[in-house]
Design a protein around this motif. Structure first.
Motif, PDB file in Angstrom:
ATOM      1  N   PHE B 130       0.827  -1.191   0.000  1.00  0.00           N
ATOM      2  CA  PHE B 130       0.000   0.000   0.000  1.00  0.00           C
ATOM      3  C   PHE B 130       0.874   1.258   0.000  1.00  0.00           C
ATOM      4  CE2 PHE B 130      -2.833   2.967   2.274  1.00  0.00           C
ATOM      5  CZ  PHE B 130      -4.016   2.773   1.578  1.00  0.00           C
ATOM      6  N   LEU B 131       1.840   1.290   0.922  1.00  0.00           N
ATOM      7  CA  LEU B 131       2.757   2.431   1.023  1.00  0.00           C
ATOM      8  C   LEU B 131       3.628   2.551  -0.221  1.00  0.00           C
ATOM      9  CD1 LEU B 131       4.142   2.317   4.686  1.00  0.00           C
ATOM     10  CD2 LEU B 131       2.747   4.093   3.651  1.00  0.00           C
ATOM     11  N   ALA B 132       4.190   1.421  -0.644  1.00  0.00           N
ATOM     12  CA  ALA B 132       5.121   1.445  -1.767  1.00  0.00           C
ATOM     13  C   ALA B 132       4.430   1.963  -3.021  1.00  0.00           C
ATOM     14  CB  ALA B 132       5.695   0.046  -2.002  1.00  0.00           C
ATOM     15  N   LYS B 133       3.199   1.491  -3.244  1.00  0.00           N
ATOM     16  CA  LYS B 133       2.470   1.966  -4.417  1.00  0.00           C
ATOM     17  C   LYS B 133       2.113   3.430  -4.253  1.00  0.00           C
ATOM     18  CE  LYS B 133       0.824  -2.279  -6.406  1.00  0.00           C
ATOM     19  NZ  LYS B 133      -0.159  -3.360  -6.426  1.00  0.00           N
ATOM     20  N   GLY B 134       1.795   3.796  -2.994  1.00  0.00           N
ATOM     21  CA  GLY B 134       1.407   5.185  -2.701  1.00  0.00           C
ATOM     22  C   GLY B 134       2.508   6.170  -3.045  1.00  0.00           C
ATOM     23  N   ILE B 135       3.761   5.839  -2.696  1.00  0.00           N
ATOM     24  CA  ILE B 135       4.842   6.781  -2.997  1.00  0.00           C
ATOM     25  C   ILE B 135       5.560   6.416  -4.295  1.00  0.00           C
ATOM     26  CG2 ILE B 135       5.335   7.690  -0.686  1.00  0.00           C
ATOM     27  CD1 ILE B 135       7.286   5.506  -0.236  1.00  0.00           C
ATOM     28  N   GLY B 136       4.993   5.498  -5.054  1.00  0.00           N
ATOM     29  CA  GLY B 136       5.512   5.213  -6.384  1.00  0.00           C
ATOM     30  C   GLY B 136       6.839   4.468  -6.401  1.00  0.00           C
ATOM     31  N   LEU B 137       7.117   3.694  -5.338  1.00  0.00           N
ATOM     32  CA  LEU B 137       8.387   2.976  -5.318  1.00  0.00           C
ATOM     33  C   LEU B 137       8.218   1.485  -5.582  1.00  0.00           C
ATOM     34  CD1 LEU B 137      10.421   4.564  -2.384  1.00  0.00           C
ATOM     35  CD2 LEU B 137      10.849   4.740  -4.825  1.00  0.00           C
ATOM     36  N   TYR B 138       6.983   1.039  -5.772  1.00  0.00           N
ATOM     37  CA  TYR B 138       6.742  -0.381  -6.000  1.00  0.00           C
ATOM     38  C   TYR B 138       7.538  -0.869  -7.206  1.00  0.00           C
ATOM     39  CZ  TYR B 138       4.122  -4.732  -6.437  1.00  0.00           C
ATOM     40  OH  TYR B 138       3.772  -6.045  -6.507  1.00  0.00           O
ATOM     41  N   ASP B 139       8.154  -2.059  -7.058  1.00  0.00           N
ATOM     42  CA  ASP B 139       8.937  -2.638  -8.146  1.00  0.00           C
ATOM     43  C   ASP B 139      10.121  -1.770  -8.573  1.00  0.00           C
ATOM     44  OD1 ASP B 139       9.637  -4.579  -9.944  1.00  0.00           O
ATOM     45  OD2 ASP B 139       8.267  -3.917 -11.513  1.00  0.00           O
ATOM     46  N   THR B 140      10.792  -1.138  -7.584  1.00  0.00           N
ATOM     47  CA  THR B 140      12.016  -0.397  -7.919  1.00  0.00           C
ATOM     48  C   THR B 140      13.177  -0.962  -7.107  1.00  0.00           C
ATOM     49  OG1 THR B 140      11.636   1.215  -6.172  1.00  0.00           O
ATOM     50  CG2 THR B 140      10.814   1.784  -8.369  1.00  0.00           C
ATOM     51  N   HIS B 141      14.394  -0.712  -7.597  1.00  0.00           N
ATOM     52  CA  HIS B 141      15.576  -1.167  -6.874  1.00  0.00           C
ATOM     53  C   HIS B 141      15.668  -0.514  -5.505  1.00  0.00           C
ATOM     54  CE1 HIS B 141      17.121  -3.585 -10.024  1.00  0.00           C
ATOM     55  NE2 HIS B 141      17.238  -2.589 -10.883  1.00  0.00           N
ATOM     56  N   ILE B 142      15.333   0.783  -5.474  1.00  0.00           N
ATOM     57  CA  ILE B 142      15.456   1.520  -4.206  1.00  0.00           C
ATOM     58  C   ILE B 142      14.655   0.826  -3.114  1.00  0.00           C
ATOM     59  CG2 ILE B 142      14.979   3.703  -3.042  1.00  0.00           C
ATOM     60  CD1 ILE B 142      16.225   5.005  -5.174  1.00  0.00           C
ATOM     61  N   LEU B 143      13.443   0.446  -3.431  1.00  0.00           N
ATOM     62  CA  LEU B 143      12.578  -0.193  -2.442  1.00  0.00           C
ATOM     63  C   LEU B 143      13.183  -1.516  -1.979  1.00  0.00           C
ATOM     64  CD1 LEU B 143       9.801  -0.262  -0.973  1.00  0.00           C
ATOM     65  CD2 LEU B 143       8.986  -1.603  -2.889  1.00  0.00           C
ATOM     66  N   ILE B 144      13.597  -2.342  -2.939  1.00  0.00           N
ATOM     67  CA  ILE B 144      14.139  -3.662  -2.583  1.00  0.00           C
ATOM     68  C   ILE B 144      15.418  -3.513  -1.760  1.00  0.00           C
ATOM     69  CG2 ILE B 144      15.128  -5.779  -3.547  1.00  0.00           C
ATOM     70  CD1 ILE B 144      12.082  -5.526  -3.749  1.00  0.00           C
ATOM     71  N   ILE B 145      16.271  -2.568  -2.151  1.00  0.00           N
ATOM     72  CA  ILE B 145      17.519  -2.359  -1.404  1.00  0.00           C
ATOM     73  C   ILE B 145      17.212  -1.917   0.024  1.00  0.00           C
ATOM     74  CG2 ILE B 145      19.577  -0.900  -1.257  1.00  0.00           C
ATOM     75  CD1 ILE B 145      19.491  -0.867  -4.402  1.00  0.00           C
ATOM     76  N   THR B 146      16.251  -0.990   0.157  1.00  0.00           N
ATOM     77  CA  THR B 146      15.894  -0.520   1.495  1.00  0.00           C
ATOM     78  C   THR B 146      15.367  -1.655   2.355  1.00  0.00           C
ATOM     79  OG1 THR B 146      15.203   1.511   0.399  1.00  0.00           O
ATOM     80  CG2 THR B 146      14.613   1.283   2.715  1.00  0.00           C
ATOM     81  N   VAL B 147      14.427  -2.420   1.795  1.00  0.00           N
ATOM     82  CA  VAL B 147      13.823  -3.497   2.575  1.00  0.00           C
ATOM     83  C   VAL B 147      14.863  -4.547   2.956  1.00  0.00           C
ATOM     84  CG1 VAL B 147      12.192  -5.408   2.464  1.00  0.00           C
ATOM     85  CG2 VAL B 147      11.497  -3.157   1.690  1.00  0.00           C
ATOM     86  N   LEU B 148      15.695  -4.938   1.991  1.00  0.00           N
ATOM     87  CA  LEU B 148      16.720  -5.939   2.288  1.00  0.00           C
ATOM     88  C   LEU B 148      17.671  -5.438   3.377  1.00  0.00           C
ATOM     89  CD1 LEU B 148      17.718  -7.333  -1.243  1.00  0.00           C
ATOM     90  CD2 LEU B 148      16.369  -8.459   0.520  1.00  0.00           C
ATOM     91  N   SER B 149      18.025  -4.159   3.314  1.00  0.00           N
ATOM     92  CA  SER B 149      18.919  -3.606   4.336  1.00  0.00           C
ATOM     93  C   SER B 149      18.254  -3.667   5.704  1.00  0.00           C
ATOM     94  CB  SER B 149      19.270  -2.157   4.022  1.00  0.00           C
ATOM     95  OG  SER B 149      19.799  -2.044   2.741  1.00  0.00           O
ATOM     96  N   LEU B 150      16.989  -3.253   5.748  1.00  0.00           N
ATOM     97  CA  LEU B 150      16.317  -3.175   7.041  1.00  0.00           C
ATOM     98  C   LEU B 150      16.135  -4.549   7.674  1.00  0.00           C
ATOM     99  CD1 LEU B 150      13.772  -0.372   6.261  1.00  0.00           C
ATOM    100  CD2 LEU B 150      15.590  -0.310   7.948  1.00  0.00           C
ATOM    101  N   ILE B 151      15.797  -5.555   6.860  1.00  0.00           N
ATOM    102  CA  ILE B 151      15.583  -6.856   7.493  1.00  0.00           C
ATOM    103  C   ILE B 151      16.900  -7.499   7.923  1.00  0.00           C
ATOM    104  CG2 ILE B 151      13.362  -7.365   6.401  1.00  0.00           C
ATOM    105  CD1 ILE B 151      14.724  -9.070   4.418  1.00  0.00           C
ATOM    106  N   ASN B 152      18.022  -7.056   7.358  1.00  0.00           N
ATOM    107  CA  ASN B 152      19.297  -7.656   7.764  1.00  0.00           C
ATOM    108  C   ASN B 152      20.052  -6.834   8.796  1.00  0.00           C
ATOM    109  OD1 ASN B 152      19.630 -10.195   6.299  1.00  0.00           O
ATOM    110  ND2 ASN B 152      19.361  -8.888   4.510  1.00  0.00           N
TER     111      ASN B 152
END
Lengths: 312, 277
Positions: B130-152
């Protein structure tokens, strides 16, 4: 900036990032769990937007508690996690003790052993459920077929044939079925995470007091009592850590369950949430809150166990 | 004495045999996948070609055509490398602060960080989409990099913290007296000293990023989709394509498995999580 302030400040980015990462999605989940919110509804199009006017109170929670899958999912989550923990710790200790002493090819055996830990879970699941466990085309199917062929051959033997024809044909087991899919998941995750346990236990064994062991040998202590009274206590701390790290990872197991059975029967909690989320976001969110509560209960036990020794 | 003699007998014959058997057993599924990747799809399911068959490179040569492998591989490299760098960038200073300037709250902060890892991803998936689509980051590298960083991040901080804690404080203090500031301390003293721990943390984080299959599958469609998504999306039902599936799986895990082999010693030394005193 003063000498003490700057070092403290260095942890702020990490703390802030994790705080945001935790609170915002959790806050939204909490909100969704109290409203009626579905993705598609012909009869109630007003429920398809997350607005406060669809307030449902604890209705979603009641709905989830009454669904027959909920208790089953919790049971499955715990069953899968506990089985994996039990197996990986036992196997990990045994293998670590086995390969800790030097023998020809120790380095190669170590490399072979830890390889599964590097395999991505999606590949792990695809590999096991198709190429190894498939009842027809996988190795299991081929092996069972081979055994049946040999049996058939023996039935035609002159005297003993009568005896062998009393034996039943072997049936391959389908690991995609309701009762067996959890076993398949446990098998593949144990295969992947035993190497992790071995790695940690091995490192710990290398720091074991060898003089103490030699003294024990001179005193006539057997291999078993040395293991029982020296090695095992020495491994207490690494075991606690292996249990905790694995619990963190396996409570949210998903890819394996989806690939093995698409949740036929052995749904765990994350999978159930995913299923609700196909349409009923409210119920999915309520289940999510239950999952958070469950994870916290587990976390309190585990973190106490590890935290006690961490700051020493 | 009898016991010593017995155990040495086991040491000469039993231990190597048993150890090799266990090692080969654990490696067998990977071996099987690699072997199957050299069979044609038709041969892969025939019992008569179990071990003896005419090897073919067809599956690897057609990987781009069948699966568009290189695009997914590129995305995996971009997101795993960037996420590892970003995670270290945040976690090294944090672990440094906790190990060398601990406060009364440090233990609780550390435990709280770990507890964020226990937050079930599925519980917050929908809000994230919901958030990712809201700020237009869905399916982008930035989003995946951020999420991967945060979970690790929690695992990385913990691993580094336990490693840094073993470094004698005096060494860092000595640097202080020479008038080195905090950044200097980290750069000139800490990083060279703790290089092994930092390297093995980086390696582990990289492996976890490369293998992550929950967020990367659900927060991407095409543009940022990684190898995990490729495998999950193409798992062949009823084994019609064992050969080509094995080839693309081998190509997906190969880089990381080989990297793991080379860094095995490093990993053994660094991967203690404070388990070793």
């Amino acid at each position: 900036m003063s000498d003490r302030k700057l070092p403290r400040l260095l942890q702020t980015p990490a703390v802030l990032l994790l705080l945001v990462w935790m609170l915002i999605p959790l806050g939204i989940t909490l909100y969704f769990s109290f409203i009626r919110y579905v993705l598609n509804s012909l009869r109630h199009p007003e429920w398809t937007s997350p607005s406060l006017s669809n307030w449902r109170g604890f209705g979603n929670y009641q709905f989830v508690l009454n669904s027959k899958d909920f208790l089953l999912a919790i049971q499955n989550s715990l069953f899968i996690v506990c089985s994996i923990l039990f197996l990986t710790v036992i196997l990990g200790v045994l293998i670590a003790v086995l390969i800790n002493k030097s023998f020809p090819g120790q380095g190669i055996v170590r490399v072979l052993l830890i390889s599964p830990f590097f395999v991505m879970p999606a590949v792990n699941a695809v590999l096991w459920i198709n190429m190894i466990l498939d009842p027809v085309l996988g190795l299991q199917g081929i092996a069972v077929g081979g055994i049946n062929d040999i049996l058939d051959g023996m039935r035609t033997m002159p005297v003993l044939g009568g005896f062998f024809s009393l034996w039943p044909e072997f049936e391959p087991i389908s690991f995609r079925a309701t009762q067996t899919s959890a076993i398949a998941v446990i098998m593949m995750v144990t295969w992947q995470w035993t190497p992790f346990a071995v790695l940690i236990f091995m490192t710990s064994l290398q720091s074991e007091d060898q003089q103490q062991k030699e003294a024990a040998t001179l005193d006539g202590a057997g291999t078993w009592s040395q293991f029982r009274f020296l090695t095992l206590p020495h491994l207490g701390r690494p075991i606690a850590i292996v249990v905790m790290i694995q619990a963190i990872f396996h409570l949210s197991l998903y890819a394996e369950i989806e690939i093995v059975s698409r949740g036929n029967g052995n749904k765990n909690l994350p999978y159930l949430i995913g299923e609700f989320a196909n349409n009923n976001i409210g119920a999915a969110s309520a289940t999510g809150i239950f999952a958070v509560i469950l994870a916290n209960i587990v976390a309190i036990f585990l973190l106490r166990m590890v935290g006690k020794t961490l700051m020493e | 004495m009898a016991i010593v003699a017995q155990s040495s007998k086991f040491g000469t014959y039993g231990r190597p045999v048993l150890a090799w058997a266990v090692g080969l057993l654990f490696f067998f599924p990977i071996f099987w996948m690699v072997l199957t990747s050299f069979k044609t799809d038709a041969d892969a399911v025939k019992p008569e070609f179990l071990f003896f068959f005419t090897p073919t490179l067809e599956n690897y040569l057609n990987m781009t055509e069948n699966y568009d492998y290189w695009r997914f591989a590129r995305n995996s490299v971009i997101s795993a490398v960037s996420a590892t760098v970003f995670t270290l960038f945040v976690s090294v200073p944090a672990a440094y602060a906790m190990a060398f300037n601990p406060s009364r709250a440090t233990k609780d902060v550390l435990m709280w960080m770990l507890s964020t890892k226990m937050l079930p991803a599925a519980a917050v998936l929908y809000p994230m989409i919901f958030l990712a689509k809201g700020i237009g980051l869905y399916d982008t590298h930035i989003l995946i990099i951020t999420v991967l960083s945060l979970i690790n991040l929690p695992i990385a901080i913990w691993m580094l913290f336990t490693y840094f804690k073993e470094i004698p404080k005096d060494i860092i203090e000595a640097g202080k007296m020479d008038g080195v500031n905090t950044w200097g301390e980290i750069k000139e003293i800490l990083i060279p000293l703790a290089w092994g721990g930092i390297a093995s943390t980086a390696l582990l984080v990289f492996i976890f990023c490369w293998n992550e299959a929950y967020w990367t599958v659900r927060l991407t469609t095409i543009d940022a989709a990684t190898l995990s998504k490729l495998i999950e999306g193409n798992r062949a039902p009823e084994g019609l394509f064992f050969g080509r599936l094995s080839a693309v799986s081998t190509a997906a895990v190969g880089p990381v498995v080989v990297l793991g082999w080379f860094c095995q010693k490093q990993l053994v030394q660094g991967l203690t999580f404070g388990a070793v005193k």
